[in-house]
Design an enzyme around this catalytic site. Sequence first.
Site: not given
Length: 249
Positions: A150, A163
């Site tokens: 990501s 995250y």
Amino acid sequence: MTFPPGNALKGRSIVITGGSRGLGAAIAQVLGAEGATVVLADLVLERAKEQAAELARQGIEAIAEPLDVGEETQVLELMQRVHDRFGRLDAVVNNAAIDITVPIAELHGFDWERIVRTNLSGPFYVAKHAAALMGRESACGGGHIVNIASTASKRAWPNAAAYHATKWGLLGLSHALHAELRPRGIKVTAVVAGGMRTPFLLDRFPDIDPGVLQDPVQVAKAVRFCLLQDEETVIPEVTVIPMRESSWP
């Protein structure tokens, strides 16, 4: 969305974690349309079965399998089942991920552990046990591990400490695996994906403008591109971002 049938991946068996919806479902559809047999490995088995049935209606061979990627025994058993069923394991896509969007003061230790277990330990287990089976029938090895990273692996924003930690870790793991497994003929690719119109993002941020995000199919096409490289070539990392997303330069 449907795609004209192809055969560039015909005969290949590919496991996609978190394959029941969002990016995972898009990857399954794009790779299945190229002739691959796709295994939708998901924590929510019923949703995976529904997605597999939808793909079957499009002429794609898809099967649903239950999987908690954070449980190593489950990962080992799934990889072995797929290999036994098809006689080969050609690729795995580490797509499953979770997040809890809260300030660090509100992030409980057990939630931190759950995110790490899913987003980082899970891909490690999948890569470890997939690599043990890949290319078993060939002296020169083979196979491909794709890790969905990501833009969160490149920069940080508030309220996503776990995250970010796991996605930065996944990117590092991916490059380490690339270096280690390459001599065995196993390719490893990290796909750094920008914001997509998926439940993972839209459910957590209902006020976000979907127009600045990208269709997950575009990221799925990048995965396909990486898998279709000639045997002598590997793409260790690729970044795919929306034209209008402002969180990435």
